[in-house]
Design a protein around this motif. Structure first.
Motif, PDB file in Angstrom:
ATOM      1  N   ALA A 112     -56.305 -38.561 -60.027  1.00 22.76           N
ATOM      2  CA  ALA A 112     -57.894 -38.960 -59.928  1.00 22.76           C
ATOM      3  C   ALA A 112     -58.940 -37.477 -61.418  1.00 22.76           C
ATOM      4  O   ALA A 112     -58.093 -36.887 -60.895  1.00 22.76           O
ATOM      5  N   MET A 113     -59.375 -38.171 -62.837  1.00 19.34           N
ATOM      6  CA  MET A 113     -59.936 -38.155 -63.239  1.00 19.34           C
ATOM      7  C   MET A 113     -61.658 -37.645 -62.648  1.00 19.34           C
ATOM      8  O   MET A 113     -61.801 -38.268 -61.642  1.00 19.34           O
ATOM      9  N   THR A 114     -62.333 -36.472 -62.953  1.00 13.36           N
ATOM     10  CA  THR A 114     -63.475 -36.184 -62.491  1.00 13.36           C
ATOM     11  C   THR A 114     -64.566 -35.839 -63.913  1.00 13.36           C
ATOM     12  O   THR A 114     -63.926 -35.777 -65.163  1.00 13.36           O
ATOM     13  N   GLN A 144     -57.164 -37.162 -69.584  1.00 10.85           N
ATOM     14  CA  GLN A 144     -58.747 -37.284 -70.088  1.00 10.85           C
ATOM     15  C   GLN A 144     -59.632 -37.126 -71.498  1.00 10.85           C
ATOM     16  O   GLN A 144     -60.564 -37.679 -71.567  1.00 10.85           O
ATOM     17  N   ASP A 181     -58.811 -33.722 -65.301  1.00 10.31           N
ATOM     18  CA  ASP A 181     -58.176 -33.808 -64.232  1.00 10.31           C
ATOM     19  C   ASP A 181     -58.988 -33.192 -62.577  1.00 10.31           C
ATOM     20  O   ASP A 181     -59.292 -31.958 -62.281  1.00 10.31           O
ATOM     21  N   MET A 182     -59.282 -33.799 -61.593  1.00 13.62           N
ATOM     22  CA  MET A 182     -59.255 -33.736 -60.422  1.00 13.62           C
ATOM     23  C   MET A 182     -59.092 -32.567 -59.678  1.00 13.62           C
ATOM     24  O   MET A 182     -60.029 -31.310 -58.829  1.00 13.62           O
ATOM     25  N   LEU A 186     -61.298 -29.166 -59.286  1.00 20.01           N
ATOM     26  CA  LEU A 186     -61.484 -28.740 -58.179  1.00 20.01           C
ATOM     27  C   LEU A 186     -61.598 -27.366 -57.352  1.00 20.01           C
ATOM     28  O   LEU A 186     -62.814 -26.201 -57.094  1.00 20.01           O
ATOM     29  N   LEU A 200     -68.337 -30.344 -60.345  1.00 17.19           N
ATOM     30  CA  LEU A 200     -67.594 -31.702 -60.188  1.00 17.19           C
ATOM     31  C   LEU A 200     -68.557 -32.367 -59.919  1.00 17.19           C
ATOM     32  O   LEU A 200     -70.102 -32.892 -59.219  1.00 17.19           O
ATOM     33  N   PRO A 204     -65.550 -40.446 -58.557  1.00 20.10           N
ATOM     34  CA  PRO A 204     -63.801 -40.219 -59.594  1.00 20.10           C
ATOM     35  C   PRO A 204     -63.582 -41.209 -60.370  1.00 20.10           C
ATOM     36  O   PRO A 204     -63.195 -42.528 -59.825  1.00 20.10           O
ATOM     37  N   THR A 206     -60.862 -43.709 -61.563  1.00 21.28           N
ATOM     38  CA  THR A 206     -59.023 -43.225 -61.147  1.00 21.28           C
ATOM     39  C   THR A 206     -58.683 -45.119 -61.302  1.00 21.28           C
ATOM     40  O   THR A 206     -57.764 -45.754 -61.474  1.00 21.28           O
TER      41      THR A 206
END
Length: 259
Positions: A112-114, A144, A181-182, A186, A200, A204, A206
């Motif tokens: 997942a990306m953020t 991303q 990238d999550m 994080l 963040l 998310p 997705t």
């Protein structure tokens, strides 16, 4: 991360070896070395991280003697195709575009990306209209980067050679936000001194168009046998607890299931 060190490693310096019988199959893993906690260069010059530990565990499972080399991200698929290494284990999203060049193993973790913003940021909406004119950063050649370029056509998009450089400009206030990238984001925002600047934000990301089917190991299209052996080994290290041991070293959740 010092660019000079990465350049030396990218030239092909072997960083990590895995003990195996003298007659064992010899394989080379290519990774980036600039994407903590998944792959990074330690102070002694060796490459470490979740990707590396998983790769070496898979090598052990298939009875291969493996070494790990670093390669700048923009050249990582060309390096595989040029046979500089036998597989890429570098947190690479499985996407249809990349499948045109290489084959992938089954996913070894979900993706997942953020969005990441400064903690005092007034940005709370992530629509194209809300981010018009904002300065948004991402690492070049990544999904991303593809996402922010496609989603925010009226923003000021800035692309960087490494994730570390994106992080530095966000922490220094030179960009308004970034797409990342999550899991690495994080880790950066909760465990590092410079990442304490930021958080963040938003839901998310997705969308399968950008995050694909998860994160896989890339191999050359002619190396189907290696791909299948890696898939079998991945099932085995999930079953015997090796995967969990590596996972728990880096993350508080099971990144294979994101639970």
């Amino acid at each position: 991360m010092k660019t000079t060190l990465l350049s030396v490693l990218a030239a092909g310096a072997l960083a990590i070896g895995l003990a195996a019988p003298a007659n064992a199959e010899k394989l080379v893993i290519g990774t980036e070395g600039a994407y903590p906690p998944f792959n990074f260069v330690q102070t002694d010059g060796t490459i470490a991280g979740f990707d590396v530990d998983i790769g070496l565990a898979l090598c052990k499972q298939i009875g291969a003697e493996c070494t790990v080399v670093a390669q700048d991200w923009d050249g990582i698929i060309p390096g595989l195709l040029a046979k500089k290494y036998d597989m890429i284990i570098a947190s690479m999203f499985i996407t249809e575009e990349r499948k045109k060049q290489v084959d992938f193993s089954a996913p070894y973790y979900k993706a997942a990306m953020t969005h990441v913003v400064p903690k005092d940021s007034a940005i709370t909406e992530f629509t194209p209209e809300a981010l018009k004119g904002k300065v948004i950063g991402a690492q070049s050649g990544t999904t991303q980067a593809e996402y922010i370029q496609a989603t925010y056509p009226d923003a000021d998009i800035r692309l960087y050679p490494t994730q570390d450089e994106v992080n530095l400009d966000l922490a220094s206030g030179r960009i308004d936000l970034q797409g990342g990238d999550m899991l690495p984001m994080l880790d950066w925002t909760t465990k590092s001194a410079d990442g304490a600047c930021c958080k963040l934000a938003g839901e998310p990301i997705t969308d399968p168009k950008f995050v694909g089917e998860g994160v896989g190991i890339a191999v050359r299209k002619e190396d189907g046998d290696l791909r299948e052996r890696l898939n079998k080994a991945l099932d085995e290290i999930r079953a015997n607890g090796t995967y969990k041991t590596i996972n728990d070293k880096y993350f508080p959740i099971d990144v294979y299931t994101m639970k």
